[in-house]
Design a protein around this motif. Sequence first.
Motif, PDB file in Angstrom:
ATOM      1  N   UNK A 158     -52.634  27.201 -34.670  1.00 22.21           N
ATOM      2  CA  UNK A 158     -52.905  25.850 -34.743  1.00 22.21           C
ATOM      3  C   UNK A 158     -53.552  25.604 -33.344  1.00 22.21           C
ATOM      4  N   UNK A 159     -54.077  26.986 -32.735  1.00 22.61           N
ATOM      5  CA  UNK A 159     -54.942  26.637 -31.079  1.00 22.61           C
ATOM      6  C   UNK A 159     -56.132  26.562 -31.062  1.00 22.61           C
ATOM      7  N   UNK A 160     -56.983  26.663 -32.341  1.00 26.39           N
ATOM      8  CA  UNK A 160     -58.452  26.751 -32.617  1.00 26.39           C
ATOM      9  C   UNK A 160     -58.687  25.946 -33.510  1.00 26.39           C
ATOM     10  N   UNK A 161     -59.633  24.947 -33.375  1.00 28.43           N
ATOM     11  CA  UNK A 161     -60.549  24.298 -34.279  1.00 28.43           C
ATOM     12  C   UNK A 161     -61.533  24.981 -35.305  1.00 28.43           C
ATOM     13  N   UNK A 162     -61.514  25.194 -36.163  1.00 24.94           N
ATOM     14  CA  UNK A 162     -62.331  26.194 -36.581  1.00 24.94           C
ATOM     15  C   UNK A 162     -63.713  25.793 -37.769  1.00 24.94           C
ATOM     16  N   UNK A 163     -64.517  26.009 -37.895  1.00 23.30           N
ATOM     17  CA  UNK A 163     -65.269  25.924 -38.366  1.00 23.30           C
ATOM     18  C   UNK A 163     -66.079  26.811 -39.053  1.00 23.30           C
ATOM     19  N   UNK A 164     -66.220  27.710 -40.861  1.00 18.72           N
ATOM     20  CA  UNK A 164     -66.563  28.575 -41.211  1.00 18.72           C
ATOM     21  C   UNK A 164     -68.223  28.391 -41.915  1.00 18.72           C
ATOM     22  N   UNK A 165     -68.296  29.240 -42.638  1.00 19.23           N
ATOM     23  CA  UNK A 165     -69.172  29.157 -43.548  1.00 19.23           C
ATOM     24  C   UNK A 165     -70.637  30.452 -43.354  1.00 19.23           C
ATOM     25  N   UNK A 166     -70.876  30.595 -45.049  1.00 22.87           N
ATOM     26  CA  UNK A 166     -71.549  31.976 -44.730  1.00 22.87           C
ATOM     27  C   UNK A 166     -72.678  31.908 -44.316  1.00 22.87           C
ATOM     28  N   UNK A 167     -72.953  33.314 -43.946  1.00 26.09           N
ATOM     29  CA  UNK A 167     -74.655  33.614 -42.947  1.00 26.09           C
ATOM     30  C   UNK A 167     -75.684  33.563 -44.248  1.00 26.09           C
ATOM     31  N   UNK A 168     -76.699  32.962 -43.943  1.00 22.48           N
ATOM     32  CA  UNK A 168     -78.083  32.921 -45.019  1.00 22.48           C
ATOM     33  C   UNK A 168     -78.738  34.259 -44.884  1.00 22.48           C
ATOM     34  N   UNK A 169     -78.403  34.770 -46.307  1.00 24.25           N
ATOM     35  CA  UNK A 169     -78.865  36.123 -46.513  1.00 24.25           C
ATOM     36  C   UNK A 169     -77.677  37.397 -46.423  1.00 24.25           C
ATOM     37  N   UNK A 170     -76.896  36.578 -45.720  1.00 23.60           N
ATOM     38  CA  UNK A 170     -75.921  37.810 -45.869  1.00 23.60           C
ATOM     39  C   UNK A 170     -74.430  36.888 -46.492  1.00 23.60           C
ATOM     40  N   UNK A 171     -74.607  37.319 -47.777  1.00 30.06           N
ATOM     41  CA  UNK A 171     -72.822  36.540 -48.604  1.00 30.06           C
ATOM     42  C   UNK A 171     -72.335  36.685 -48.235  1.00 30.06           C
ATOM     43  N   UNK A 172     -71.917  38.404 -48.199  1.00 28.18           N
ATOM     44  CA  UNK A 172     -70.307  39.321 -47.420  1.00 28.18           C
ATOM     45  C   UNK A 172     -70.510  39.251 -46.122  1.00 28.18           C
ATOM     46  N   UNK A 173     -71.041  38.094 -45.878  1.00 27.08           N
ATOM     47  CA  UNK A 173     -70.169  37.577 -43.692  1.00 27.08           C
ATOM     48  C   UNK A 173     -70.816  36.663 -43.337  1.00 27.08           C
ATOM     49  N   UNK A 174     -68.851  36.152 -42.954  1.00 29.78           N
ATOM     50  CA  UNK A 174     -68.945  35.253 -42.550  1.00 29.78           C
ATOM     51  C   UNK A 174     -68.497  34.446 -41.627  1.00 29.78           C
ATOM     52  N   UNK A 175     -69.015  33.191 -41.128  1.00 32.76           N
ATOM     53  CA  UNK A 175     -69.322  32.866 -39.224  1.00 32.76           C
ATOM     54  C   UNK A 175     -68.436  31.637 -39.103  1.00 32.76           C
ATOM     55  N   UNK A 176     -67.385  32.104 -38.488  1.00 33.92           N
ATOM     56  CA  UNK A 176     -66.206  31.682 -37.411  1.00 33.92           C
ATOM     57  C   UNK A 176     -66.817  31.363 -36.185  1.00 33.92           C
ATOM     58  N   UNK A 177     -66.771  29.479 -36.079  1.00 32.04           N
ATOM     59  CA  UNK A 177     -67.404  28.875 -34.982  1.00 32.04           C
ATOM     60  C   UNK A 177     -65.840  28.114 -34.439  1.00 32.04           C
ATOM     61  N   UNK A 178     -65.373  28.520 -33.140  1.00 32.23           N
ATOM     62  CA  UNK A 178     -63.656  27.631 -32.932  1.00 32.23           C
ATOM     63  C   UNK A 178     -63.974  26.962 -31.659  1.00 32.23           C
ATOM     64  N   UNK A 179     -62.928  26.606 -31.613  1.00 39.55           N
ATOM     65  CA  UNK A 179     -62.639  25.105 -30.209  1.00 39.55           C
ATOM     66  C   UNK A 179     -61.951  25.208 -30.075  1.00 39.55           C
ATOM     67  N   UNK A 180     -61.393  25.333 -29.056  1.00 36.80           N
ATOM     68  CA  UNK A 180     -59.749  25.851 -27.997  1.00 36.80           C
ATOM     69  C   UNK A 180     -59.168  24.276 -28.321  1.00 36.80           C
ATOM     70  N   UNK A 181     -58.032  24.026 -29.315  1.00 38.86           N
ATOM     71  CA  UNK A 181     -57.226  22.208 -29.377  1.00 38.86           C
ATOM     72  C   UNK A 181     -57.078  21.905 -28.422  1.00 38.86           C
ATOM     73  N   UNK A 182     -56.527  22.721 -27.523  1.00 38.30           N
ATOM     74  CA  UNK A 182     -56.014  21.820 -25.814  1.00 38.30           C
ATOM     75  C   UNK A 182     -57.157  21.456 -25.379  1.00 38.30           C
ATOM     76  N   UNK A 183     -58.404  21.252 -25.071  1.00 37.79           N
ATOM     77  CA  UNK A 183     -59.857  21.254 -24.770  1.00 37.79           C
ATOM     78  C   UNK A 183     -59.704  19.509 -25.337  1.00 37.79           C
ATOM     79  N   UNK A 184     -59.990  20.043 -27.091  1.00 36.70           N
ATOM     80  CA  UNK A 184     -59.806  18.985 -27.560  1.00 36.70           C
ATOM     81  C   UNK A 184     -59.431  17.459 -26.882  1.00 36.70           C
ATOM     82  N   UNK A 185     -57.717  18.014 -27.496  1.00 38.52           N
ATOM     83  CA  UNK A 185     -56.940  16.837 -26.864  1.00 38.52           C
ATOM     84  C   UNK A 185     -57.339  16.740 -24.902  1.00 38.52           C
ATOM     85  N   UNK A 186     -57.479  17.513 -24.624  1.00 37.60           N
ATOM     86  CA  UNK A 186     -57.512  17.043 -23.516  1.00 37.60           C
ATOM     87  C   UNK A 186     -59.244  15.762 -22.919  1.00 37.60           C
ATOM     88  N   UNK A 187     -60.322  16.322 -23.884  1.00 36.59           N
ATOM     89  CA  UNK A 187     -61.434  15.395 -23.961  1.00 36.59           C
ATOM     90  C   UNK A 187     -60.680  14.224 -24.034  1.00 36.59           C
TER      91      UNK A 187
END
Length: 438
Positions: free
Chosen positions: A119-148
């Motif tokens: 529960x340290x990172x807020x993550x958004x996951x999606x499959x890469x277009x043109x590469x269905x076997x690959x998954x992209x995970x983009x994350x943002x630190x949870x503490x930074x979100x709370x600080x904001x």
Amino acid sequence: MKLTSLQNRLSRSLLAGWLVWSLAILGSLWWVIDHEIEELLDETLVESAEIIAGLLAYDAAALRLDDSDTRALPAAEHSERLIWQITNTAGRIALRSHRAPDKPLASPTTSGLSYDASHSWRVFSLRLPGAPDLVLHVGQEATEREEAAVEAARYAAATALCIGILVMLWTRLRLRRELAPLDAFSAAIRDYDPLARDSPLPPASHAELQPVRDAIEGLATRLAQRVENERAFSAHAAHALRTPLAGLDAQLAVAQREAPAIIQPRLAQARQAAGRLQRVVTALLALFRSGSDLHPQRFRMSDLAASLGFSGLQLQVEGAEWLDGDPDLIAAALMNLIDNSARHHATIVRLHVADSPEAAITIADDGSGIEPGHISRLNQALATRDYAGHTGLGLMLADMVARIHGGRLEILTPDAGCSITLHLGPPANRAPVPAAGL
């Protein structure tokens, strides 16, 4: 009973209301800000993931996995607000940003928004277009979100607090200004004399004060009417007693001449009592005439003293020869004060007259005097005009005469006898003033 202040009570009520309002606003702000910041950051995270995915889709074949260790994106060390990982369907990391952890942020089957296992990172996951076997995970630190969210709420709270304090100060200032007419009206009431016909109560400055003014005027009218009735009764009673008393004294004088010597002392005492009563009646007639207005004139003090008619007392007049004032009222006051001296076994009464800088008559006798401890209490009663139960009729009438002249009565503390000063005040103060309590 301790009186409470309307201004303080209203101020405290406004302060309590403002505190409750502030807490409610802060709670609402915190909920709104937390919700909106969370939503904004999620949208930013999603949009960033979509941009990265779109860029990587141009060369998805270059993102092949080999047997080397997890590869980090070659870049100079920098501060990352967002991190990202590319994993295959088996959960192995193909590429990541340099600050991203070397363990997958989310399961390969995860899609959309989620949190990592710690529960340290807020993550958004999606499959890469043109590469269905690959998954992209983009994350943002949870503490930074709370600080904001906390920072946004803190700045909003500080702004609301400053605005609230300014509103509170402005409200208190307005409250003080709105209550100022009440203070001015109270001061006018303190100076208002319902028996003085030339000093009416000023008009009300606000509609809310008009009923109070009407009530005070009504009370003043009733009081003035009652005083006039009592004054008329006293004047009529004194006038009705004057003739019988004069006849009584005449009959006593005849009886004293014709009576045997054995009863002469008793008849003399009876004549003294009748004379004392006549002097009181004369004083009342002078004091209660037509509203107790002054009829000032210049008179010789020795002539006035000679007309007082005290037998058995030696009157000595000292000081100024002439005096300005109402001779009838001054004679009434002196008759009562000298009568007090006679009843306290005085044989000599000195009248010292001063006419500068203020007119004053000091009556000093060689009688038994007044106890020093009682003098201060009498002076206090005279200063506050609290006659009932504290002063006799003589002191009360003398003080009324002094006040009508714009002065006061003062009891001194001599070494022997009794000494009383009838201050008449400077000539400018000798204006028509109704006697209090009449």
